[in-house]
Scaffold this motif. Structure first.
Motif, PDB file in Angstrom:
ATOM      1  N   LYS A 176      10.002   1.607  17.219  1.00 43.23           N
ATOM      2  CA  LYS A 176       9.939   2.427  16.006  1.00 43.23           C
ATOM      3  C   LYS A 176      11.278   3.131  15.777  1.00 43.23           C
ATOM      4  CE  LYS A 176       6.950   5.522  13.530  1.00 43.23           C
ATOM      5  NZ  LYS A 176       6.021   4.820  12.677  1.00 43.23           N
ATOM      6  N   LYS A 220      -2.541  11.334  13.118  1.00 47.76           N
ATOM      7  CA  LYS A 220      -1.519  12.328  12.782  1.00 47.76           C
ATOM      8  C   LYS A 220      -0.152  11.682  12.607  1.00 47.76           C
ATOM      9  CE  LYS A 220      -3.566  16.404  14.997  1.00 47.76           C
ATOM     10  NZ  LYS A 220      -3.915  17.204  13.814  1.00 47.76           N
ATOM     11  N   PHE A 235       6.751  14.783  -4.890  1.00 46.97           N
ATOM     12  CA  PHE A 235       5.426  14.640  -5.493  1.00 46.97           C
ATOM     13  C   PHE A 235       5.119  15.774  -6.469  1.00 46.97           C
ATOM     14  CE2 PHE A 235       4.946  11.619  -2.049  1.00 46.97           C
ATOM     15  CZ  PHE A 235       4.249  10.593  -2.674  1.00 46.97           C
ATOM     16  N   TYR A 409      -2.644  13.882  -1.005  1.00 45.18           N
ATOM     17  CA  TYR A 409      -2.074  13.601  -2.335  1.00 45.18           C
ATOM     18  C   TYR A 409      -2.481  14.718  -3.292  1.00 45.18           C
ATOM     19  CZ  TYR A 409      -0.447  10.935  -6.316  1.00 45.18           C
ATOM     20  OH  TYR A 409       0.248  10.528  -7.419  1.00 45.18           O
TER      21      TYR A 409
ATOM     22  N   PRO B 335       5.104   9.989  -7.890  1.00 47.68           N
ATOM     23  CA  PRO B 335       4.766   8.652  -7.407  1.00 47.68           C
ATOM     24  C   PRO B 335       3.276   8.563  -7.049  1.00 47.68           C
ATOM     25  CG  PRO B 335       6.735   9.489  -6.320  1.00 47.68           C
ATOM     26  CD  PRO B 335       6.145  10.630  -7.081  1.00 47.68           C
ATOM     27  N   GLY B 336       2.772   7.345  -7.013  1.00 48.28           N
ATOM     28  CA  GLY B 336       1.339   7.137  -6.804  1.00 48.28           C
ATOM     29  C   GLY B 336       0.881   7.381  -5.378  1.00 48.28           C
ATOM     30  N   ARG B 337      -0.439   7.338  -5.202  1.00 45.27           N
ATOM     31  CA  ARG B 337      -1.048   7.543  -3.880  1.00 45.27           C
ATOM     32  C   ARG B 337      -0.518   6.555  -2.859  1.00 45.27           C
ATOM     33  NH1 ARG B 337      -5.710  10.620  -4.293  1.00 45.27           N
ATOM     34  NH2 ARG B 337      -5.994  11.106  -6.483  1.00 45.27           N
ATOM     35  N   VAL B 339       2.315   5.342  -2.504  1.00 43.97           N
ATOM     36  CA  VAL B 339       3.622   5.740  -1.974  1.00 43.97           C
ATOM     37  C   VAL B 339       3.434   6.753  -0.846  1.00 43.97           C
ATOM     38  CG1 VAL B 339       5.764   6.976  -2.480  1.00 43.97           C
ATOM     39  CG2 VAL B 339       4.903   5.257  -4.093  1.00 43.97           C
ATOM     40  N   LEU B 340       2.572   7.730  -1.078  1.00 44.26           N
ATOM     41  CA  LEU B 340       2.347   8.727  -0.025  1.00 44.26           C
ATOM     42  C   LEU B 340       1.740   8.052   1.204  1.00 44.26           C
ATOM     43  CD1 LEU B 340       2.530  11.673   0.790  1.00 44.26           C
ATOM     44  CD2 LEU B 340       0.233  12.029  -0.116  1.00 44.26           C
ATOM     45  N   GLN B 342       2.109   5.007   2.162  1.00 49.40           N
ATOM     46  CA  GLN B 342       3.155   4.221   2.822  1.00 49.40           C
ATOM     47  C   GLN B 342       4.036   5.117   3.697  1.00 49.40           C
ATOM     48  OE1 GLN B 342       5.750   2.161   0.053  1.00 49.40           O
ATOM     49  NE2 GLN B 342       7.297   1.804   1.626  1.00 49.40           N
ATOM     50  N   VAL B 343       4.433   6.258   3.138  1.00 46.00           N
ATOM     51  CA  VAL B 343       5.302   7.161   3.899  1.00 46.00           C
ATOM     52  C   VAL B 343       4.549   7.702   5.121  1.00 46.00           C
ATOM     53  CG1 VAL B 343       6.607   9.306   3.845  1.00 46.00           C
ATOM     54  CG2 VAL B 343       6.656   7.783   1.870  1.00 46.00           C
ATOM     55  N   MET B 344       3.280   8.053   4.933  1.00 47.53           N
ATOM     56  CA  MET B 344       2.502   8.571   6.062  1.00 47.53           C
ATOM     57  C   MET B 344       2.428   7.522   7.173  1.00 47.53           C
ATOM     58  SD  MET B 344       1.662  11.665   5.423  1.00 47.53           S
ATOM     59  CE  MET B 344       3.248  11.787   4.656  1.00 47.53           C
ATOM     60  N   GLU B 345       2.231   6.285   6.778  1.00 46.00           N
ATOM     61  CA  GLU B 345       2.135   5.205   7.770  1.00 46.00           C
ATOM     62  C   GLU B 345       3.436   5.097   8.568  1.00 46.00           C
ATOM     63  OE1 GLU B 345      -0.788   4.027   8.460  1.00 46.00           O
ATOM     64  OE2 GLU B 345       0.257   3.029  10.133  1.00 46.00           O
ATOM     65  N   GLU B 346       4.551   5.236   7.867  1.00 43.50           N
ATOM     66  CA  GLU B 346       5.843   5.148   8.560  1.00 43.50           C
ATOM     67  C   GLU B 346       6.017   6.281   9.583  1.00 43.50           C
ATOM     68  OE1 GLU B 346       8.064   3.350   4.594  1.00 43.50           O
ATOM     69  OE2 GLU B 346       8.715   5.281   5.409  1.00 43.50           O
ATOM     70  N   LEU B 347       5.332   7.381   9.348  1.00 41.41           N
ATOM     71  CA  LEU B 347       5.523   8.561  10.200  1.00 41.41           C
ATOM     72  C   LEU B 347       4.510   8.644  11.339  1.00 41.41           C
ATOM     73  CD1 LEU B 347       6.169  11.093   7.320  1.00 41.41           C
ATOM     74  CD2 LEU B 347       7.869  10.308   8.977  1.00 41.41           C
ATOM     75  N   ARG B 348       3.577   7.687  11.348  1.00 40.32           N
ATOM     76  CA  ARG B 348       2.522   7.754  12.392  1.00 40.32           C
ATOM     77  C   ARG B 348       3.063   7.329  13.743  1.00 40.32           C
ATOM     78  NH1 ARG B 348      -1.498   6.497   8.163  1.00 40.32           N
ATOM     79  NH2 ARG B 348      -2.512   8.501   7.952  1.00 40.32           N
TER      80      ARG B 348
END
Ligand SMILES: Cc1ncc(C[n+]2csc(CCOP(=O)(O)OP(=O)(O)O)c2C)c(N)n1
Ligand code: SF4
Ligand SMILES: [Mg+2]
Lengths: 612, 348
Positions: A176, A220, A235, A409, B335-337, B339-340, B342-348
């Motif tokens: 990662k 998380k 956002f 969101y 931006p749409g849901r 997008v959020l 996607q970003v959350m997934e990258e941070l997991r």
């Protein structure tokens, strides 16, 4: 620093159980610029991926390379993520601080050191492990110039072996970390493996610390507060950003640039935003105000020195009633102070920033989640109240990595406040810019460019009447200032309400805010477990204060206001707001060392003040 | 018999049907005879003649007598009287928020060349679409006549104090730093200023006009180098400036040997009849040298020193959307849901 404040040599003497599982703080002592950041994030992530609550705090110098840096990882099964005063496990990589790092430890702590440092002769009451990093790095990294960077990965492998961190998770964390750079990932992985193998062959386990799988981090994310704020602003529909680099705020606009480039460029390739690196903070806030006047959601991010420079313009925005959002990622002042240390020292000066009678709405996030959500609150409030809103984050929150629940969101549509457009002007025939039509103190405005002959108004920092015309009449001045004050009063019912935990019977209340929160959570448990003292807790989330704050003080005999500054700044703000009879109930616990607040110090000080 | 009625002739209107009065502002509170008032008049005329919609114009200023003047012209335009010396940043924010605005900044010599120097410099570098006018009287009018940084060496205050520091030449600075239309004029030279203002309106990029504008109360005496009399004696026009707007489709012959014609961004033509044979207003280096020469010779050089209608402006460089950013709808700025997520997934 390193560890000078550590509760050392406390005779308290810890009981030494054989197994201490998922409860430790690991401190990595390195040299700034030696590339230890990747190693530390990999370690943090590996623990996180094993489901153990974790926090990472970087204690770094104001310098690019060559000065000592400490990174503290705390893993805690109960979810305590505040800084822990005691260090359990030191990874001593910096020859310059190694001695002091070791001397300041409490008995029983473990030390992993670079073999040539010969630290094991320093003390008999610690557990020492030595690793010949230079010997290990050569075979895994034939390219000599990369060795300096890869070397630090070795300790990750050693620690993984000693603490029983799953190597599968370590590999995942490395992949990662180096995402697309496969070669770099493989190289680092080899270094970790070399460390692991060395430990397996040469370092029998003698310390009591272990990481074991849990399920407390499921779903998380890990993110720093500044990135969370950047996402929140995106956002929230921010369109104009202007900033001037200053630690610890720079990473907020920098993250904003990255996110906006990815997600806010239209199909036509055009940006739906403008981000400008301004020539200084005077210009940064000037641009925010100009953009806010023209109707944009505009923001800047800065730290104390920038806030000071923004004072005059803040008064202009307050008096002309222009919206804008300013992030203050607080660091230690006064003046340049300790630029890389955390503080809550700008509360008082920001609340009243500028000359004359000015006061501003402050929002105070304590977590990455709140950096995200309060970004939206800030823009909503700024446009609703046509004023600046300051979001008072700090270095600890902004620059360190935090566990967080995935951000929600925004469900509420964006509201732009009382803005009259052409059609409404057609209907009304005209308007008076500073007239209190609705009794809430909030007037109506129009935006430059509105295609109506009666749309224009004159924004001026000089005295003006309801129509925005120049006026030096005492009655105009007074009426206008009273109305603006009414706006502030109205804001009390719209700002984020405090978080209150009360059982209805405790006599002791605690008020804290921002990142101090994490020490309070833990300190309240310590007070309960160690002293059988129940406390109630109110976490402030905004200024001006809401009803709940008054009620909280009213219902407690003694209220400890805990904060990270010298002059009890929040307590001073509370004193100005509370009825006089309640003021004497407030007591201050204020810390100014620049390190994130720890629970033990709060507990000890509170107990001393309780006379126990 | 039908009665004859006499009616007043309809007021003269411009190409968008507005009368001069639609370009007027509040009554001036500046001293009678103050150069700043004349400049306000020229702005009104130029905007009227160019048929600029007042609602499109955003007036901005700092602090000073000069900076007060936007209250005295174009009352149908929005205006922002900001803080001392820091109007450029406010203007920058406004233009970024709404690129369809025509920004007109009015400053003073104190407002620009002292407290505002930092922002002035960076404004010029950015080539922000904006007309920036310095109403230059060599003193701080509003604070009662102290020297400003544009006061010439050896010029004398009413109190007899002599200025012994060299002046800042805002035009030379502007050319050096990247402004794309730079000139100097005199509030008393109606024709020249009028033509230059019209050309300024046609330009896309930063226009920097230093307009000598005598302060009748504090700096119009013998010994002043910014007085009406001094200007009458020392004004050294570089060219005869004239302007043919794009919408006036007239082709007037000119002699390319004696006249330089510059086609502006909107197709208008700026005509400069050379009074100095070899002067080329598209040559930056030449412009800077000539301005320095003027200082050596003690002339007050006026005219268009430099013009480059083709340089990209700050708005072009930032590649921002055609629609004003300020009023982009939520569907564009949030931006749409996914997008959020996607970003959350990258941070997991
Ligand atoms: C921060 C700040 N400092 C000082 C002043 C006082 N002040 C008002 S106007 C002015 C000078 C204006 O000079 P100039 O820009 O040349 O305008 P003029 O009045 O000559 O047209 C000064 C110093 C101020 N308003 N704000
Ligand atoms: S003091 Fe000077 S600059 Fe100010 S209005 Fe009077 S003449 Fe003009
Ligand atoms: Mg002046």
């Amino acid at each position: 620093m390193a560890t000078t404040d550590v509760a050392l040599r406390e005779a308290s003497g810890r009981a030494e159980p054989k197994h201490v599982v998922n409860d430790m703080s690991i401190q990595v002592a390195t040299v700034n610029g030696s590339g230890s950041q990747s190693s530390n994030s990999v370690l943090l992530r590996s623990i996180f991926q094993m489901g153990v609550p974790v926090s990472g705090k970087n204690l770094f110098p104001s310098n690019i390379a060559g000065l000592p840096t400490w990174y503290t990882i705390r893993a805690n099964k109960d979810g305590y993520i505040a800084r822990k005063k005691e260090i359990d496990f030191v990874i001593a990589m910096n020859p310059e601080t190694a001695q002091e790092d070791v001397m300041s430890l409490a008995a029983g702590a473990a030390v992993l050191y670079d073999e040539p440092l010969n630290l094991n002769s320093l003390r008999a009451d610690l557990i020492f492990y030595s690793v010949p990093y230079d010997k290990l790095v050569a075979p895994v990294c034939p390219e000599a110039k990369l060795r300096k960077l890869v070397r630090n990965m070795i300790y990750v492998g050693v620690v993984a072996k000693l603490l029983e961190i799953d190597m599968g998770e370590v590999e995942k964390a490395i992949r990662k970390q180096f995402s697309k750079k496969v070669k770099a990932a493989n190289l680092n992985l080899a270094a970790v493996q070399a460390g692991y193998d060395y430990a397996a062959a040469n370092l029998p386990k003698r310390d009591p610390y272990f990481i074991q799988r849990m399920d407390k981090t499921k779903g998380k994310i890990i993110i720093d507060g500044n990135s969370a704020a950047a996402l929140g602003c995106m956002f929230a529909g921010v369109t104009v950003v202007s900033w001037y680099p200053i630690t610890p705020s720079s990473s907020l606009p920098e993250a904003t640039i990255e996110y906006m480039k990815r997600f806010r460029v239209g199909a036509d390739g055009k940006a739906t935003f403008a981000i400008v690196q301004a020539e200084d903070e005077l210009a940064a806030i000037g641009m925010v105000i100009g953009a806010g006047w023209a109707g944009a959601r505009a923001m800047t991010a800065t730290a104390g020195p920038g806030i000071s420079l923004m004072a005059e313009f803040s008064g202009l925005a307050y008096y002309t009633e222009i919206p804008g959002v300013i992030w203050d990622i607080q660091r230690v002042g006064p003046s340049t102070g300790l630029p890389t240390r955390t503080s809550q020292g700008d509360m008082l000066s920001t609340a009243f920033l500028s000359h004359g009678d000015t006061k501003h709405i402050l929002l105070i996030p304590c977590s990455a989640e709140e950096c995200f959500s309060m970004a939206q609150d800030a823009f909503e409030l700024a446009e609703q109240f046509q004023t600046l809103v300051f979001v008072m984050s700090d270095l600890d929150l902004g620059m360190n990595n935090w566990m967080a629940d995935p951000f929600k969101y925004p469900e509420k549509p964006i509201k732009r406040g009382k803005v009259l457009d052409k059609e409404e002007l057609d209907r009304l025939g005209g308007f008076a810019r500073y007239k209190d039509v609705d009794g809430d103190g909030i007037p109506y405005r129009t935006l430059p460019g509105t295609d109506h002959p009666a749309a224009a108004w004159f924004a001026r920092g000089s005295g003006h009447n309801e129509k925005g015309q120049y006026s030096e009449r005492p009655d105009d001045y007074e009426r206008n200032m009273e109305r603006i004050n009414r706006k502030f009063e109205t804001a009390r019912s719209f700002v984020p309400r405090p978080d209150v935990v009360a059982n209805g019977s405790s006599k002791i209340g605690i008020i804290a805010y921002g990142t101090s929160h994490w020490a309070i959570v833990e300190s309240r448990d310590q007070l309960r477990k160690e002293y059988s003292i129940e406390t109630d807790y109110l976490r402030l989330r905004a200024y001006p204060f809401t009803r709940e704050v008054h009620d909280f003080v009213k219902t407690h005999d003694r209220v400890y206001v805990v904060e990270q500054n010298r002059d009890a700044q929040m307590m001073s703000l509370l004193k100005l707001d509370l009825e006089p009879a309640l003021v004497t109930r407030l007591r201050s616990i204020a810390h100014i060392h620049g390190l994130p607040m720890d629970a033990r110090s709060v507990t000890d000080e509170l107990m001393t003040m309780e006379g126990k | 018999m039908a009665a004859t009625t006499t009616s007043a002739p309809p007021p003269k209107t411009n190409r968008i049907g507005l009368a001069v009065i639609d370009y007027r502002g509040g009554k001036t509170t500046l001293c009678a005879g103050c150069g700043h008032n004349a400049i306000s008049e020229r702005i009104i005329d130029a905007m009227y003649e160019m048929g600029v919609k007042p609602e499109r114009v955003a007036k901005l200023s700092g602090i000073g007598c000069s900076s007060k003047s936007p209250a005295y012209f174009m009352g149908r335009s929005h205006s922002f009287n900001a803080v001392h010396g820091r109007m450029p940043s406010v203007a920058t924010g406004a233009v970024l928020a709404n690129r369809s605005l025509m920004a007109l900044g009015v400053s003073g010599d104190g407002d620009t060349a002292s407290i505002g120097m930092g922002q002035f410099v960076h404004l010029m570098r950015r080539n922000l679409p904006l007309i920036y006018i310095i109403e230059d009287n060599g003193v701080y009018g509003l604070t009662k006549g102290q020297f400003s940084a544009t006061a010439d060496l050896g010029s004398k205050l009413k109190t007899g104090v002599i200025n012994d520091l060299p002046p800042v030449d805002t035009c030379a600075m502007a050319v050096t730093l990247g402004a794309t239309f730079v000139g100097r004029s005199f509030s008393g030279d109606k024709r020249q200023l009028h033509a230059m203002l019209k050309a300024a309106i046609a330009h896309h990029g930063t226009v920097m006009l230093d307009v000598v504008s005598p302060c009748v109360t504090f700096n119009d005496h013998e010994g002043s180098t910014k007085s009406y009399k001094y200007m009458k004696d020392h004004d050294e026009p570089l060219q005869e400036v004239s302007f043919v707007p794009a919408f006036e489709d007239i082709s007037v012959e000119y002699d390319p040997g004696s006249t330089v014609e510059v086609t502006m961004h909107d197709g208008s033509r700026l005509r400069l009849r050379k009074l100095e044979e070899d002067y080329d207003p598209t040559d930056r280096i030449r412009a800077i040298t000539r301005l320095n020469e003027a200082h050596e010779k003690g002339e007050v050089l006026t005219g268009v020193f430099y013009v480059n209608p083709k340089a990209p402006s700050f708005v072009d460089l930032l590649n921002i959307a055609e629609q004003p950013l300020a009023t982009l709808p939520e569907s564009v700025v949030r931006p749409g849901r996914e997008v959020l997520e996607q970003v959350m997934e990258e941070l997991r």
